[in-house]
Design an enzyme around this catalytic site. Structure first.
Site, short mmCIF file in Angstrom:
data_model
loop_
_atom_site.label_atom_id
_atom_site.label_comp_id
_atom_site.label_asym_id
_atom_site.label_seq_id
_atom_site.Cartn_x
_atom_site.Cartn_y
_atom_site.Cartn_z
N GLU A 32 -2.32 4.69 13.04
CA GLU A 32 -2.95 5.48 11.99
C GLU A 32 -4.14 6.25 12.54
O GLU A 32 -5.14 6.46 11.84
CB GLU A 32 -3.34 4.57 10.81
CG GLU A 32 -2.13 3.98 10.12
CD GLU A 32 -2.45 3.06 8.96
OE1 GLU A 32 -3.63 2.98 8.56
OE2 GLU A 32 -1.52 2.40 8.45
N SER A 33 -4.03 6.67 13.80
CA SER A 33 -5.06 7.54 14.37
C SER A 33 -5.28 8.73 13.43
O SER A 33 -4.34 9.28 12.85
CB SER A 33 -4.62 8.05 15.74
OG SER A 33 -4.55 6.99 16.66
N LYS B 241 -7.43 14.30 -6.03
CA LYS B 241 -6.86 12.96 -5.98
C LYS B 241 -7.94 11.99 -5.51
O LYS B 241 -8.87 12.37 -4.79
CB LYS B 241 -5.67 12.91 -5.02
CG LYS B 241 -4.88 11.60 -5.06
CD LYS B 241 -3.72 11.63 -4.07
CE LYS B 241 -2.92 10.35 -4.12
NZ LYS B 241 -1.83 10.34 -3.10
N ASP C 284 -5.02 14.81 2.51
CA ASP C 284 -4.07 14.92 1.39
C ASP C 284 -4.24 16.25 0.67
O ASP C 284 -3.26 16.89 0.27
CB ASP C 284 -4.28 13.77 0.40
CG ASP C 284 -3.60 12.48 0.84
OD1 ASP C 284 -2.66 12.55 1.64
OD2 ASP C 284 -4.02 11.41 0.37
N HIS D 196 -9.90 2.83 0.16
CA HIS D 196 -9.98 2.34 1.54
C HIS D 196 -10.82 1.07 1.53
O HIS D 196 -11.80 0.94 2.26
CB HIS D 196 -10.59 3.41 2.46
CG HIS D 196 -9.78 3.66 3.69
ND1 HIS D 196 -10.30 3.67 4.96
CD2 HIS D 196 -8.45 3.88 3.85
CE1 HIS D 196 -9.35 3.92 5.85
NE2 HIS D 196 -8.22 4.05 5.20
N ASN D 197 -10.39 0.14 0.69
CA ASN D 197 -11.21 -1.02 0.37
C ASN D 197 -11.29 -2.04 1.50
O ASN D 197 -12.37 -2.34 2.01
CB ASN D 197 -10.68 -1.69 -0.90
CG ASN D 197 -10.64 -0.76 -2.09
OD1 ASN D 197 -11.35 0.24 -2.12
ND2 ASN D 197 -9.82 -1.08 -3.06
N GLY E 159 -2.23 9.49 -8.37
CA GLY E 159 -3.22 8.43 -8.21
C GLY E 159 -2.86 7.49 -7.09
O GLY E 159 -2.06 7.80 -6.21
N ASN E 160 -3.45 6.32 -7.15
CA ASN E 160 -3.34 5.34 -6.07
C ASN E 160 -3.45 3.96 -6.70
O ASN E 160 -4.15 3.77 -7.70
CB ASN E 160 -4.48 5.59 -5.07
CG ASN E 160 -4.50 4.58 -3.93
OD1 ASN E 160 -5.52 3.95 -3.68
ND2 ASN E 160 -3.40 4.41 -3.23
N HIS F 117 0.82 -1.21 0.00
CA HIS F 117 0.00 0.00 0.00
C HIS F 117 0.85 1.26 0.00
O HIS F 117 0.51 2.25 -0.66
CB HIS F 117 -0.93 0.00 1.22
CG HIS F 117 -1.80 1.22 1.30
ND1 HIS F 117 -2.95 1.37 0.55
CD2 HIS F 117 -1.69 2.35 2.04
CE1 HIS F 117 -3.50 2.53 0.82
NE2 HIS F 117 -2.76 3.15 1.72
#
Length: 766
Positions: free
Chosen positions: A332-333, A104, A130, A108-109, A557-558, A57
Site C-alpha cells: 500500500e505504498s 467523500k 479518491d 484510517h483509524n 461513504g465508508n 475493510h
C-alpha cells in the site's frame, strides 16, 4: 538471487500444499470458496489478492446487506443531481452552472493508533487520491477525530502525532482544512478515530470513472515506486480487533503490517500531473492505489470494464529488492495511480508525466477475455475472474440483537441528577463546561492547519460549516460540515444517526448555503458482536430514512468495523458529512456576532427539557443514559430555507447552531469569536438551567442588524416559526451577562475556553 515463483501451473500440480490462509485473515470456508472459484488451490499471489480484497475493510462483507438500504430509500428525484454514487471512488454531485463537486470521508483509524503521524497523514493522502480519481481538483479537507480521555497517557501519545499528520500532509498539499471535530471519550482509548474528508471541484464534462475498457488499451502505473511499506496495511489493520493483555490494556494486533509512509510533495505533483492528463483527454479510466494496492486497482478496473486484463509485475518500479509477487500486489505504498490509456495516447501520457517528473510505467493491457492474468518472472502467477476478487466476495448476514443493557441504559435518565439552581451555580457550571475537554476551544489543534491556502476559503475558523468559493466570476461556492455523536447513538442508534445528519445539515444551513448531498463514515465495534450489528443496522436505517425525509442523497461513504479492544467497543460513531451550495459566497453568514452595538439575538426553534446524553451530564456527573433529544427533519428543512432567505435578504449578520452544550455554549462561542459582549435575557417563565444547557435539536441563534428586527419578526411570525429574542450585543461591555443570574468577564470566559488543551498538551505550537 532467483527465488521460487508459485505459478498457476505449480499450484495446479500441488493441490495439497499448505497455505497460510488463516494468518492472512481468511476463514476456512472463505479459503474453500476460493479453491472452488479457481478449481485449484490459489497461488501465493492469488491468495494475497483474495485475502486483502475479501477483508472487512475492502469487501464490506458484514455491512453490504444493510448498506443496500441506502439504495432502497433513494428516489429518482434524489438521484437526479448525482453524477456518481455509491460504489465509485467518491460521490459526485452536479451543483449547477456546469460545476460538479465530489466529496467523500474515509477512516484510517487503526493505522493511526499504531503510527499516529503516518497513519493520519496517509489517511489524508488516500482520500485526496479518491477525489483525484474522479477527475477533480482537490480543493479542501476536513477531519473528524476521536481520542480517549484528554488527560490519558495514550491520548498524549496519539493526539500530537495524528494532528501533526493531518496538518503536515494537508498543508504540504496546499489544501485548506476548513473544519471538523475533535472529541474526547474514554471509549476511544486505544481506538482513536481518524476520519478524513476531501472535496474536489470539476466541470461536469471532466468526470472520470474507474474502469478498464477497450481491448489493447494500455495499463499505466504512475507515481511513486512500490515498496514494502504498508504491506497489507489498512486492509489488514482495519479488519481486526485490538486485543487486551492480562491487565486489560490494549496490545497491537497479531498481524502487524507496516503502516504506509506518505510523501505529500510527491502527491502534490501527482495532483497537477493528473489534472493535465485529464485536460488533454489522455485517460480512459483511472483508479487510485490505496487499501490493497495493486490487488485492488487491477481487479476493480478489470471488473468494471468490458474485457479482461493482463499485467506484467516485472514492469512495476520497486524501491525494495527481492519483493515477491504477493508483496508487490499487496503493498500500500502511497502516491500511486493506475490509468487505462489508448495506445495512440501513450506517448503523450508519458510526456505529461515527464513534465511533472512523475515516474510512469506501462505494466499491461486490456484484453478481450474475461480474466485478470498477472505475470511475474516469466510465469503466470494470477489467473482469476476479476469480479470474484473485487466484488463477489463473501456476504455475511451477521446475527444482530438489541444489547441486553439497552433498556436499562435508556431508563437511566438525568432526572435524578442534581441540577444547578442558583445564579452562582449556573455561573460555575458554565465555566466548568466551556473549559472541559468536551467543549473547550480546539484552537490548539486547528491552528496547526492551514485554513486559507489557495485564497478561496470564505469561512473556516469559528464556523459551523466551512465555506469555499469555487467560481471567482460568479462567487458560487460550497459549504461542508461533518458531525457525529457517539453518546446519542449509544442511547438510540436510529435517532443518534438522524441527529448527526440534522446537525451537519443545520451547520451547512447556518452559513446561508442549501444542503444538497450526504457522505458518511460509519465507525463501529466488531461485526461479530450481535449488539454492534444491531447498532449498525439501526444507524444505517436512521441515516437513510433521514436523507429520504430531507430529499438529499447519500452519495457514498465508508464503513470501519473492529473499533474495539477485547470485548469493549467504541461508542457507535456514524460520521455524517453534508455538502451545501451557495450562489454567492459574499452573502455567507459567519458564526461570530459583530461589533455593532444593540443587535438583537434571536433563538429559533423550541427548547425542551432534553438533557439525557448531554455534555452537561457528562461533565457534571460522568453520566450517560436516557434518551437522546427528539429530531424533526421536516422542521430542519424549514429552518434551512428560512436561514437561506435571511442570508439573501440581509436580515442576519451572524448565525450559530445549537448542539453540544446548548444555548449557553453557542452564545459563548459566537460572543468570543466576534470579541463581543452579550446581555442575555431569558423568558420570564423559563427554567434558566434548561434554557441554558438543554441540547434540544433544531435550534439556531441569529444576530439581526438594528432596524431589521420588525421585518425579521414579521417574516418568522408569518411562517409560524418559533422564535425568542434572547440577547443583545454589547461590544464595549466586556461582559457576558445572563440577566438576573450572573455576569462573567468575557476575558475570564476566553481564558477558561482557550486554556485547556494547551495546558494538557504543552505550549501551543503556534
Amino acid at each position: 538471487m532467483t527465488t521460487h515463483v508459485d505459478s498457476v501451473s505449480h499450484a495446479t500440480d500441488t493441490p495439497d500444499l499448505g497455505q497460510p490462509w488463516a494468518e492472512l485473515g481468511l476463514k476456512e470456508d472463505e479459503y474453500t470458496r476460493i479453491r472452488e472459484i479457481l478449481g485449484r488451490r490459489p497461488t501465493d499471489a492469488e491468495l494475497a489478492m483474495y485475502s486483502v480484497m475479501w477483508s472487512e475493510h475492502c469487501s464490506y462483507k458484514s455491512s453490504k446487506v444493510h448498506l443496500r438500504y441506502f439504495g432502497e430509500t433513494t428516489t429518482d428525484e434524489m438521484r437526479s443531481t448525482m453524477l456518481a454514487g455509491i460504489g465509485e471512488n467518491a460521490g459526485v454531485v452536479d451543483i449547477g452552472d456546469g460545476w460538479a463537486v465530489t466529496f467523500k470521508v474515509e477512516s484510517h483509524n487503526h493505522p493511526s493508533y499504531i503510527e499516529p503521524y503516518q497513519g493520519a497523514a496517509t489517511g489524508v493522502g488516500g482520500i485526496v487520491r479518491d477525489i483525484m480519481a474522479m477527475g477533480a481538483r482537490p480543493v479542501a479537507v476536513m477531519d473528524q477525530l476521536r481520542f480517549g480521555a484528554a488527560d490519558a497517557d495514550d491520548t498524549h501519545r496519539v493526539l500530537p502525532g495524528v494532528v501533526a499528520g493531518v496538518g503536515g500532509y494537508g498543508n504540504c498539499l496546499g489544501l485548506p482544512n476548513i473544519g471538523g471535530e475533535t472529541v474526547f471519550d474514554e471509549s476511544y482509548a486505544a481506538n482513536p478515530l481518524v476520519n478524513a474528508l476531501c472535496a474536489g471541484v470539476m466541470r461536469v464534462e471532466d468526470l472520470h470513472l474507474a474502469f478498464a475498457s477497450g481491448t489493447g488499451n494500455r495499463i499505466i502505473l504512475f507515481g511513486a515506486r512500490t515498496g514494502l511499506d504498508g504491506i497489507g496495511g489498512v486492509s489488514v489493520l482495519a479488519s481486526e480487533t485490538f486485543e487486551e493483555d492480562e491487565h486489560g490494556a490494549p496490545v497491537k494486533p497479531r498481524k502487524l503490517p507496516s503502516v504506509q509512509v506518505g510523501d505529500p510533495f510527491a502527491e502534490k505533483v501527482l495532483i497537477e500531473c493528473c489534472l493535465d492528463l485529464y485536460r488533454d483527454k489522455l485517460v480512459v479510466g483511472i483508479q487510485d492505489l490505496g487499501g490493497a494496492g495493486l490487488a485492488c486497482a487491477t481487479s476493480e478496473l478489470a471488473a468494471a470494464g468490458d474485457g479482461g486484463m493482463h499485467v506484467v509485475l516485472d514492469n512495476v518500479p520497486l524501491r525494495a529488492e527481492g519483493m515477491t509477487a504477493a508483496e508487490i500486489l499487496s503493498s500500500e505504498s502511497q502516491e500511486r495511480m493506475c490509468a487505462v490509456v489508448a495506445p495512440e495516447n501513450v506517448d503523450a501520457f508519458m510526456e505529461v508525466c515527464r513534465r511533472w517528473d512523475v515516474l510512469a510505467t506501462d505494466i499491461g493491457e486490456v484484453t478481450d477475455g474475461d480474466r485478470l492474468t498477472i505475470e511475474f518472472r516469466g510465469r503466470t502467477v494470477v489467473d482469476v475472474p476479476p469480479r470474484t476478487v473485487a466484488h463477489d466476495g463473501p456476504v455475511y448476514e451477521r446475527p444482530l440483537e438489541r444489547p441486553a443493557d439497552q433498556d436499562a441504559l435508556q431508563a437511566d435518565t438525568t432526572t435524578a441528577l442534581t441540577r444547578p439552581s442558583t445564579g452562582e451555580e449556573l455561573r460555575r457550571t458554565l465555566l466548568d463546561m466551556v473549559a472541559s475537554p468536551a467543549l473547550c476551544s480546539r484552537k490548539f489543534i486547528t491552528e496547526q492547519y492551514d485554513r486559507y491556502v489557495r485564497g478561496n476559503t470564505v469561512l473556516a475558523e469559528n464556523a459551523d460549516g466551512g465555506v469555499l468559493r469555487i467560481d471567482e466570476e460568479s462567487g458560487r461556492g460550497i459549504a461542508l460540515s461533518t458531525d457525529a455523536s457517539g453518546r446519542y447513538t449509544r442511547l438510540d442508534p436510529y435517532t443518534g444517526a438522524r441527529l448527526a445528519l440534522a446537525e451537519a445539515y443545520r451547520n451547512v444551513a447556518v452559513t446561508g448555503a442549501t444542503p444538497v448531498a450526504v457522505t458518511n463514515c460509519l465507525n463501529f465495534g466488531s461485526p461479530e458482536d450481535p449488539g454492534v450489528m444491531w447498532q449498525f443496522r439501526e444507524a444505517v436505517h436512521g441515516l437513510a430514512d433521514g436523507c429520504a425525509e430531507l430529499g438529499i442523497p447519500v452519495t457514498g461513504g465508508n464503513v470501519s468495523f473492529y473499533n474495539q479492544t477485547g470485548s469493549t467497543p467504541i461508542l457507535p460513531t456514524p460520521v455524517v458529512g453534508v455538502l451545501g451550495v451557495i450562489d454567492d459566497v459574499a452573502r455567507r453568514t459567519p458564526t461570530a456576532f459583530g461589533d455593532t452595538p444593540g443587535e438583537s439575538v434571536y433563538l429559533l426553534g423550541e427548547t425542551r427539557d432534553e438533557l439525557d446524553g448531554s455534555i452537561w451530564a457528562q461533565v457534571a456527573h460522568d453520566h450517560l443514559g436516557g434518551m437522546p433529544p427528539t429530531v424533526d427533519l421536516k422542521w430542519e428543512a424549514t429552518l434551512a430555507r428560512i436561514l437561506a432567505t435571511c442570508s439573501k435578504d440581509g436580515l442576519i449578520t451572524g448565525a450559530h447552531d445549537l448542539s453540544e452544550g446548548g444555548l449557553a455554549q453557542a452564545l459563548v462561542e459566537s460572543a468570543l469569536a466576534g470579541e463581543c459582549g452579550l446581555r442575555v435575557v431569558l423568558p420570564a417563565d423559563a427554567d434558566p438551567f434548561v434554557w441554558l444547557f438543554s441540547e434540544s435539536a433544531g435550534r439556531v441563534i441569529v444576530s439581526v442588524p438594528r432596524g431589521e428586527e420588525i421585518r425579521f419578526q414579521q417574516m418568522l411570525t408569518a411562517q409560524d416559526i418559533p422564535h425568542t429574542r434572547i440577547a443583545v450585543t454589547d461590544p464595549d461591555s466586556g461582559t457576558f451577562e445572563v440577566q438576573g443570574q450572573f455576569t462573567l468577564a468575557t476575558e475570564e470566559l476566553r481564558a477558561a475556553h482557550e486554556g485547556t488543551l494547551p495546558a494538557l498538551f504543552g505550549v501551543d505550537p503556534v
